[in-house]
Motif scaffolding. Structure first.
Motif, PDB file in Angstrom:
ATOM      1  N   ALA A 156      46.079  31.719  40.709  1.00  0.00           N
ATOM      2  CA  ALA A 156      46.357  32.827  41.289  1.00  0.00           C
ATOM      3  C   ALA A 156      44.982  33.863  41.662  1.00  0.00           C
ATOM      4  O   ALA A 156      44.785  34.343  42.688  1.00  0.00           O
ATOM      5  N   CYS A 157      44.094  33.506  40.718  1.00  0.00           N
ATOM      6  CA  CYS A 157      42.630  33.995  40.552  1.00  0.00           C
ATOM      7  C   CYS A 157      41.954  33.627  41.883  1.00  0.00           C
ATOM      8  O   CYS A 157      41.188  34.223  42.519  1.00  0.00           O
ATOM      9  N   ARG A 158      41.981  32.181  42.099  1.00  0.00           N
ATOM     10  CA  ARG A 158      41.218  31.578  43.408  1.00  0.00           C
ATOM     11  C   ARG A 158      41.869  32.120  44.603  1.00  0.00           C
ATOM     12  O   ARG A 158      41.163  32.249  45.403  1.00  0.00           O
ATOM     13  N   LEU A 159      43.384  32.221  44.543  1.00  0.00           N
ATOM     14  CA  LEU A 159      43.981  32.854  45.699  1.00  0.00           C
ATOM     15  C   LEU A 159      43.361  34.161  46.142  1.00  0.00           C
ATOM     16  O   LEU A 159      43.004  34.437  47.275  1.00  0.00           O
ATOM     17  N   MET A 160      43.262  35.159  45.188  1.00  0.00           N
ATOM     18  CA  MET A 160      42.737  36.527  45.455  1.00  0.00           C
ATOM     19  C   MET A 160      41.334  36.573  45.916  1.00  0.00           C
ATOM     20  O   MET A 160      40.637  37.110  46.786  1.00  0.00           O
ATOM     21  N   GLU A 161      40.330  35.443  45.262  1.00  0.00           N
ATOM     22  CA  GLU A 161      39.106  35.265  45.723  1.00  0.00           C
ATOM     23  C   GLU A 161      38.994  34.901  47.095  1.00  0.00           C
ATOM     24  O   GLU A 161      38.189  35.246  47.989  1.00  0.00           O
ATOM     25  N   ASP A 162      40.142  34.068  47.667  1.00  0.00           N
ATOM     26  CA  ASP A 162      40.063  33.675  48.978  1.00  0.00           C
ATOM     27  C   ASP A 162      40.375  34.733  50.165  1.00  0.00           C
ATOM     28  O   ASP A 162      39.856  34.612  51.294  1.00  0.00           O
ATOM     29  N   ILE A 163      40.907  35.807  49.573  1.00  0.00           N
ATOM     30  CA  ILE A 163      41.204  36.947  50.271  1.00  0.00           C
ATOM     31  C   ILE A 163      40.147  38.037  50.170  1.00  0.00           C
ATOM     32  O   ILE A 163      40.437  38.884  50.433  1.00  0.00           O
ATOM     33  N   ASP A 164      39.112  37.699  49.476  1.00  0.00           N
ATOM     34  CA  ASP A 164      37.869  38.446  49.228  1.00  0.00           C
ATOM     35  C   ASP A 164      38.333  39.640  48.254  1.00  0.00           C
ATOM     36  O   ASP A 164      37.584  40.693  48.334  1.00  0.00           O
ATOM     37  N   LYS A 165      38.919  39.367  47.104  1.00  0.00           N
ATOM     38  CA  LYS A 165      39.303  40.224  46.168  1.00  0.00           C
ATOM     39  C   LYS A 165      38.491  39.806  44.739  1.00  0.00           C
ATOM     40  O   LYS A 165      38.329  38.649  45.028  1.00  0.00           O
ATOM     41  N   ILE A 166      38.478  40.821  44.082  1.00  0.00           N
ATOM     42  CA  ILE A 166      37.690  40.247  42.797  1.00  0.00           C
ATOM     43  C   ILE A 166      38.769  40.318  41.701  1.00  0.00           C
ATOM     44  O   ILE A 166      39.386  41.531  41.096  1.00  0.00           O
ATOM     45  N   PRO A 167      39.334  39.073  41.149  1.00  0.00           N
ATOM     46  CA  PRO A 167      40.337  39.028  40.138  1.00  0.00           C
ATOM     47  C   PRO A 167      39.890  39.412  38.906  1.00  0.00           C
ATOM     48  O   PRO A 167      38.888  38.801  38.306  1.00  0.00           O
ATOM     49  N   VAL A 168      40.444  40.295  37.993  1.00  0.00           N
ATOM     50  CA  VAL A 168      39.928  40.590  36.705  1.00  0.00           C
ATOM     51  C   VAL A 168      40.998  39.997  36.003  1.00  0.00           C
ATOM     52  O   VAL A 168      42.234  40.742  35.730  1.00  0.00           O
ATOM     53  N   ARG A 169      40.878  39.299  34.860  1.00  0.00           N
ATOM     54  CA  ARG A 169      42.118  38.763  34.088  1.00  0.00           C
ATOM     55  C   ARG A 169      42.267  39.794  33.081  1.00  0.00           C
ATOM     56  O   ARG A 169      41.498  40.162  32.438  1.00  0.00           O
ATOM     57  N   CYS A 170      43.643  39.929  32.702  1.00  0.00           N
ATOM     58  CA  CYS A 170      44.168  40.977  31.483  1.00  0.00           C
ATOM     59  C   CYS A 170      45.411  40.091  31.021  1.00  0.00           C
ATOM     60  O   CYS A 170      46.132  39.543  31.526  1.00  0.00           O
TER      61      CYS A 170
END
Length: 199
Positions: A156-170
């Motif tokens: 899921a984090c890689r997917l967010m990075e692919d749409i140019d978002k910055i994933p922050v795990r929580c």
């Protein structure tokens, strides 16, 4: 799933990254009416962010839930912030669950553990809270429930990075990160007023 601020903005973000998006809402008339908002956000993004990352992305307004269940590789819940609504929605995705689709919820604070358990998708679900307004703020809170496998969170984090978002795990804590910080600021502001420091 859902055509409010989060649903429309995330659909545009995925489209700009080259993805095919099936945008669904229960109300077909409201679904058709969202076209103007999608066009506005696309135009704004082109002007202020720059050209789309990839060509070939598209947003399809899809009134038939059965098509989502049959075709979706990723399911993103952006519907009303009511636990029963979200779990009822997730329980409908029989075929997507069988395929092992990635389930995401844009909830701003509901328990991912509870949502996954009651929505019968706990090993497939990750929280993906886009901060508001999502077309301006790149951070997305990524929340693993108690039964979310680590590799599912990382996908899921890689997917967010692919749409140019910055994933922050929580971790799955009430309010996640942003809302907890915001409420702490509100408490301090009220304490300052109560102490007579300011009006």
């Amino acid at each position: 799933c859902g055509i409010g601020q989060m649903g429309a903005s995330s659909a545009v973000a995925f489209r700009r990254a080259g993805y095919r998006v099936l945008l669904w809402a229960r109300d077909a008339a409201k679904l058709r009416a969202v076209e103007a908002e999608l066009a506005r956000q696309s135009s704004w993004s082109d002007e202020h962010i720059g050209p789309a990352k990839r060509t070939g992305g598209e947003i399809i307004l899809e009134p038939q839930f059965t098509r989502l269940d049959a075709e979706a590789d990723v399911v993103l819940d952006c519907i009303l912030e009511v636990m029963d609504f979200k779990t009822t929605l997730f329980r409908r995705f029989d075929r997507a669950k069988t395929r092992g689709a990635l389930f995401l919820s844009a909830t701003s604070g509901l328990s991912i553990t509870e949502m996954g358990r009651d929505g019968a998708c706990e090993a497939l679900l990750v929280g993906a809270h886009f901060w508001n307004p999502p077309h301006l703020i790149p951070v997305v809170e990524m929340i693993a429930g108690e039964r979310t496998p680590p590799d599912r969170l990382e996908s899921a984090c890689r997917l967010m990075e692919d749409i140019d978002k910055i994933p922050v795990r929580c971790k799955d804590v009430p309010g996640f990160i942003g809302n907890r910080i915001m409420h702490a600021m509100w408490r301090e502001a009220l304490a300052l007023v109560d102490a007579g420091v300011c009006t």
